[in-house]
Design a protein around this motif. Sequence first.
Motif: not given
Length: 607
Positions: A6-9, A24-29, A51-57, A83-86
């Motif tokens: 629930n905390s922002t990355v 975080a994204m590399i870990s999720a992938l 982190s939840k958002d990162i997992a979704l992306i 977020a990825i576009a930014q």
Amino acid sequence: TTPDTNSTVSGGLGLEGDVKVLLAMISALCTKKQAPNSRPTCDVKLAELTSKDIALIASGLQWSLKKETDEDDAVEKFMEYPAIAQLNEKHEEFKDTMINFRKAVLADKQKFAKVKLFVAAALSVGDMITDIYMIFEYLWQGEEGYAWTTLGSLVANVVIQSLTVYFQNKKLPWKRQIWEQLYVWTFVKPGVDAWRVASETEQELGKLVHPGAELVMVKCSELFTEAIPGAIIQLSALLELGSKSSNNAVFSSGFSIFTAAFTSTVISWDFDTNKEFRKVEPSFYGYVHSNVAGKVKVFLSLLFMSAFNLFVRAFTVTLLVMQDGMLGVTLLLGAELFLYLIIKVARRDFWFWILLYGAGGIFIAISARIVVKVITDWTSLAQFRSPIDVGGAYFTFSLLLTVTMGMVAALRYEHEKEEVGENMIPFANATTDASKGVDEGGALAKSTVVTLMFVAFAGIVLSFTVLMTTIDKKYRKTFYSTKTSNKHIQEFFTKNKKEELRLRVLVNNRHKWEKTIGNDVRAWLKERLPVWLDEEPEWFTPLAKSAIPDDFVDDPDLLKRLHTPNVEKIIEQRRRSSVTSLLGMTEELEGLANDKVDDRVDAESEA
């Protein structure tokens, strides 16, 4: 450590926050094992990512990789997340980094695909070795007929491969032709083709087809001339020799059937998983699932369906020869083949797609139609359900015909043994040994024949059922489609909007499309060719240019530019080094181009 979900990355911390997002994204992938069934939604901005958002992306990227045919297209879809576009706007190299990262992650899968090619090549060589061994064993047992028939199938395989290589390299220098022929006659051709495909060798100018297509042609030659006849010969020998058959004969027979089934499966698998084919024909290619369980089911169902099909066909022919003689079986199979060719001609679907015309084109058309049909009938090679080959409806009909013929042959064998008695002698004098399931002179006990056949029937039906229930529903229609190859090829032009896909109609035999859509293709080239020559799109390669027929270009200046490749680049390079060299090269190129156009004008004048 994994942050709280629930905390922002990123937390708006600039580069430090971006690095956290990437980690975080590399870990999720790396930990995400299976792609979701639908595209996850995440409209959160970069500064508010958790982190939840990162997992979704990350799941969204996995979904894109599953649905798209190319890593570049998948990452492009991935960039649609806000977020990825930014992140990509802040760091221009981010997109390329993600593409390279995904390719690195998929490296092991690509290595497996290459290993699979070399395994198939090794099996082909191994099958040839076991056949050679059996030739000597047959000679030692005094069975010269089986020995010379097996040798004949091996020689036929090499001769057809040699002819394939000749046509493939006909326009190349004679030294290259000699080297390619040496690969064939030294029996290393399967390994050479596997290496070329595994190393992603591109099609050379002057070669008739792509290395991948050449590999398939060579494999089909092996199936048609060696594997299928070998299965018949060795099963016949096992039945005749009975208890005199060695374990080597049983092993060789089983090895031949497994090699043919594996080869058939790999050809279908490689075609369907090819990203380029899936991109060009998404309605036909793509039935192999992206998840592991689905892949295993599809591979095994194709493998067992092919193995059981080949066993039933070979066993059926062997039993029919015992009952009706070789002449009767030859007439039956010949009539079936003749009827198939008549239907192809009646549907105006006789010509093969390869760019050969005249006597060579007729020879290739007849040969290809016969070879493809026989391989489909005997190994149920799923790729050949394509409209370009036998078509989906005939593919499924062939499976049903195999089961029907096998059932009739087995029941006739059982009935005739009941009439004559258990000591029926199909080949030689025999006495019954029921404990072995065979008559000692060679005749199989009726219960053994019926049992083997019905087990194989069950295997075919079960394999086909598993395949149909595993693949996506939209691909099932490809197994009963009645579309002709002419219509299929014409749809490259009529149903595609991308120019590089529409141009593919030109790499197919003109008999397949010119009469129906030739004028439309000519008008399209007249409009678009000047644009391609000016803009030089990436897909407009020398190979693509060579596919455009000269008589479809009415403007001599356009024809000159079409046959003068990279003239602007050559001029620029020469300008930097020497004005004299520049002028000489320019005049030479113009002279060659003018000669090409003059030859065409002279030919038209004579006509």
